[in-house]
Design an enzyme around this catalytic site. Sequence first.
Site, PDB file in Angstrom:
ATOM      1  N   THR A   1       1.206  -0.682   0.231  1.00 52.81           N
ATOM      2  CA  THR A   1       0.385  -0.134  -0.009  1.00 52.81           C
ATOM      3  C   THR A   1       1.172   1.470   0.233  1.00 52.81           C
ATOM      4  O   THR A   1       0.445   1.952  -1.155  1.00 52.81           O
ATOM      5  CB  THR A   1      -0.853   0.224   1.601  1.00 52.81           C
ATOM      6  OG1 THR A   1      -1.535  -1.169   1.088  1.00 52.81           O
ATOM      7  CG2 THR A   1      -1.796   1.061   1.468  1.00 52.81           C
TER       8      THR A   1
ATOM      9  N   ASN B   1      -5.049  -9.275  -7.997  1.00 55.15           N
ATOM     10  CA  ASN B   1      -4.997  -9.991  -6.679  1.00 55.15           C
ATOM     11  C   ASN B   1      -6.661 -10.704  -6.889  1.00 55.15           C
ATOM     12  O   ASN B   1      -6.671 -12.396  -5.463  1.00 55.15           O
ATOM     13  CB  ASN B   1      -5.074  -9.441  -5.158  1.00 55.15           C
ATOM     14  CG  ASN B   1      -6.113  -7.833  -5.743  1.00 55.15           C
ATOM     15  OD1 ASN B   1      -6.305  -7.478  -6.765  1.00 55.15           O
ATOM     16  ND2 ASN B   1      -7.419  -7.588  -4.649  1.00 55.15           N
TER      17      ASN B   1
ATOM     18  N   GLN C   1       0.814  -8.873  -6.260  1.00 56.83           N
ATOM     19  CA  GLN C   1       0.289 -10.068  -6.717  1.00 56.83           C
ATOM     20  C   GLN C   1       1.309 -11.168  -7.815  1.00 56.83           C
ATOM     21  O   GLN C   1       0.989 -12.413  -8.108  1.00 56.83           O
ATOM     22  CB  GLN C   1      -0.721 -10.499  -7.043  1.00 56.83           C
ATOM     23  CG  GLN C   1      -2.387  -9.937  -5.997  1.00 56.83           C
ATOM     24  CD  GLN C   1      -2.512 -10.787  -4.911  1.00 56.83           C
ATOM     25  OE1 GLN C   1      -1.370 -11.848  -5.175  1.00 56.83           O
ATOM     26  NE2 GLN C   1      -2.841 -10.715  -3.299  1.00 56.83           N
TER      27      GLN C   1
ATOM     28  N   SER D   1       5.061  -6.423  -2.370  1.00 56.89           N
ATOM     29  CA  SER D   1       4.689  -6.785  -0.503  1.00 56.89           C
ATOM     30  C   SER D   1       5.692  -8.043  -0.397  1.00 56.89           C
ATOM     31  O   SER D   1       4.962  -9.274  -0.735  1.00 56.89           O
ATOM     32  CB  SER D   1       2.908  -7.021  -0.436  1.00 56.89           C
ATOM     33  OG  SER D   1       3.157  -6.805   0.893  1.00 56.89           O
TER      34      SER D   1
ATOM     35  N   HIS E   1       4.559  -9.684   2.095  1.00 60.35           N
ATOM     36  CA  HIS E   1       4.180 -10.926   3.044  1.00 60.35           C
ATOM     37  C   HIS E   1       3.132 -11.563   1.882  1.00 60.35           C
ATOM     38  O   HIS E   1       2.311 -12.531   2.480  1.00 60.35           O
ATOM     39  CB  HIS E   1       2.466 -10.515   3.950  1.00 60.35           C
ATOM     40  CG  HIS E   1       1.318  -9.450   3.300  1.00 60.35           C
ATOM     41  ND1 HIS E   1       0.221 -10.004   3.541  1.00 60.35           N
ATOM     42  CD2 HIS E   1       1.867  -7.943   3.098  1.00 60.35           C
ATOM     43  CE1 HIS E   1      -0.216  -9.194   2.736  1.00 60.35           C
ATOM     44  NE2 HIS E   1       0.274  -8.105   2.582  1.00 60.35           N
TER      45      HIS E   1
ATOM     46  N   CYS F   1      -9.143  -6.824   2.577  1.00 56.61           N
ATOM     47  CA  CYS F   1      -9.145  -5.625   3.127  1.00 56.61           C
ATOM     48  C   CYS F   1     -10.918  -5.076   2.862  1.00 56.61           C
ATOM     49  O   CYS F   1     -11.699  -4.144   3.926  1.00 56.61           O
ATOM     50  CB  CYS F   1      -8.100  -4.728   2.791  1.00 56.61           C
ATOM     51  SG  CYS F   1      -8.477  -4.660   0.465  1.00 56.61           S
TER      52      CYS F   1
HETATM   53  N1  PLP Z   1      -1.866  -4.357  -3.979  1.00 57.23           N
HETATM   54  C1  PLP Z   1      -1.753  -5.781  -4.018  1.00 57.23           C
HETATM   55  C2  PLP Z   1      -2.938  -5.779  -6.115  1.00 57.23           C
HETATM   56  C3  PLP Z   1      -2.102  -6.150  -3.362  1.00 57.23           C
HETATM   57  O1  PLP Z   1      -3.436  -7.048  -3.809  1.00 57.23           O
HETATM   58  C4  PLP Z   1      -1.990  -5.334  -2.144  1.00 57.23           C
HETATM   59  C5  PLP Z   1      -2.765  -7.049  -1.102  1.00 57.23           C
HETATM   60  O2  PLP Z   1      -3.685  -7.323  -1.089  1.00 57.23           O
HETATM   61  C6  PLP Z   1      -1.781  -4.289  -1.906  1.00 57.23           C
HETATM   62  C7  PLP Z   1      -1.867  -4.178  -3.007  1.00 57.23           C
HETATM   63  C8  PLP Z   1      -1.746  -3.729  -0.396  1.00 57.23           C
HETATM   64  O3  PLP Z   1      -0.412  -4.375  -0.539  1.00 57.23           O
HETATM   65  P1  PLP Z   1       0.017  -4.719   1.818  1.00 57.23           P
HETATM   66  O4  PLP Z   1      -0.655  -5.799   2.295  1.00 57.23           O
HETATM   67  O5  PLP Z   1       1.620  -4.939   1.335  1.00 57.23           O
HETATM   68  O6  PLP Z   1      -0.105  -2.958   1.962  1.00 57.23           O
END
Ligand code: PLP
Length: 395
Positions: free
Chosen positions: A71, A154, A182, A202, A204, A328
Site C-alpha cells: 500500500t 489479486n 500479486q 510486498s 507478505h 481488506c
Molecule cells: N496491491 C495488491 C494487488 C494487493 O493484492 C495488495 C494486498 O492485498 C496490496 C497492493 C497491498 O499490499 P499490503 O498488504 O502490503 O499493503
Amino acid sequence: MRVYLDYNATTPVDPAVLDAMLPFLRDNFANAGSVHTPGQRARAAVDAARDSVAALIGAKPSEIVFTSGGTEADNLAIYGAVAASANPRRHVIASSIDHHAVLHTCEDLQRQGIDVTFIPAEHGPGNQGIIDPDNVRRALRPETVLITVMHANNELGTIQPIEEISRVARDAGVCFHCDAVQSAGKIPVHVDSLGVDLLSISAHKFCGPKGVGALYVRTGTSLVPRFRGGHAERDRRPGTENVPGIVGLGKAAELARLKLPEDSARIAALRDRLESALLERIPDALVNGDRTHRVPNTSNITFRGAGGEALLIALDLQGIACSTGAACSSGSTEPSHVLLAAGLSHDDARSSLRFSLGRPSTAEDVDYAIAMVPTVVERLRAISPRSTVAAAPAR
Ligand code: PLP
C-alpha cells in the site's frame, strides 16, 4: 482439518525467513543509521536484503526503496510521480481492476482536481479481466503524467499485458507504475522486460513478513517523497529502517527467486486439479478471468445461486479458508469492483469465491476442498431463495 486457500490475502512466514529475522529482533537490534559496529552490522544486513530484492526483479540495488508494504509503495509511486511532474494540468490513467491501494489513491487525486481516466477491463471469454493496451493508448492526453496498471490481479489472477502498456507509456514519454504485489514470487517479474519506471512489491505475499515491501524506482525517475524526515532510503522514504522486516523481505525474495520455477509448476497443477474437479462436480459453476493469462495459484469461481458470503462462512465451518475478494474489503456488502469490472452481474459477483494456493499447499488440501465444496454449494443452493439451479441428489 484446516485447509488454507487464501494465499493471495497473505502467506505464512517461511521458517528460513523467520530464522534470518530473529537475530535482528533479539541481539542485533541496532539502528542501521548508527555509526557503531552493531549499527554497521544492521546496515550490512539491509544492504544484503536490497541486493536480494533487486535480484528478484532484475533491478539495481540503488533503485530499491523499502516501504511498509504494498500500500505504501503504491501511494509513494502515484502521489510521488504526480507531484514530481512540472505539468500544471495533470492527468493520470489507471485500471479499473487495480487494488484499492491504487484506486483509492487515484480517487484522492481526483478530489484534488487531477483528472483520472479508469480503463475498463475486457469482458470476453478469452480476455476477461484484462486491460487492453489500445484503450490505454486512446486515453492518453498531452497532459498525462502517469499510467498505473497492476501486473497480476489479486482476485482473478489475470496477468495484464504490461510489456505492451509500458510501450504505450514510453512512446508517449509518460511515467509508468505497475503494482506487482500479486505477481512477484509467482511469475517472473523483470523490470526491464516489463518496461516499468516504478513497481511495487510486498513481502507478505511471498512468505515474508507483513508490513514491509519495496518500491522499485528506475534510475532517473523523478519522485517526490510522501513523508518528511531524515535521510533514509536516499531521501525517498525517511524513517528508521525496519531492519528485521527488511531482512525478512530479502530472505523471502531470495527463496522466491530460487524456488519460483518448481513452486509455480507444482502450484499450477494443484490449482488446475481443484478447478477442474469443482467444475465437474458442481453444475452452473463458472471460472472468472482469462484462464491462459493467469498466475498459477489463483482460481475465482462463480457458484450461481449460492451466496459468496454464506459459502465463505459455511466453508470456514468445515475448516476451509478462502475468500470472496480482497481481504481488506471483506465485511463489505458491496460486490467486488473487480468482478463487476470484468462484466459479472451483481448476483454472480456476490456468488463468487477466490481460492488461492501457496508454497505450503498440498494435495491433501486440494482433496479436502474437492470433497467439501460441492456438498456445501449444494446445501446452500437448496436453501437460497435466489437459486434457480436444481439441487442434485445428495452424494
Ligand atoms: N496491491 C495488491 C494487488 C494487493 O493484492 C495488495 C494486498 O492485498 C496490496 C497492493 C497491498 O499490499 P499490503 O498488504 O502490503 O499493503
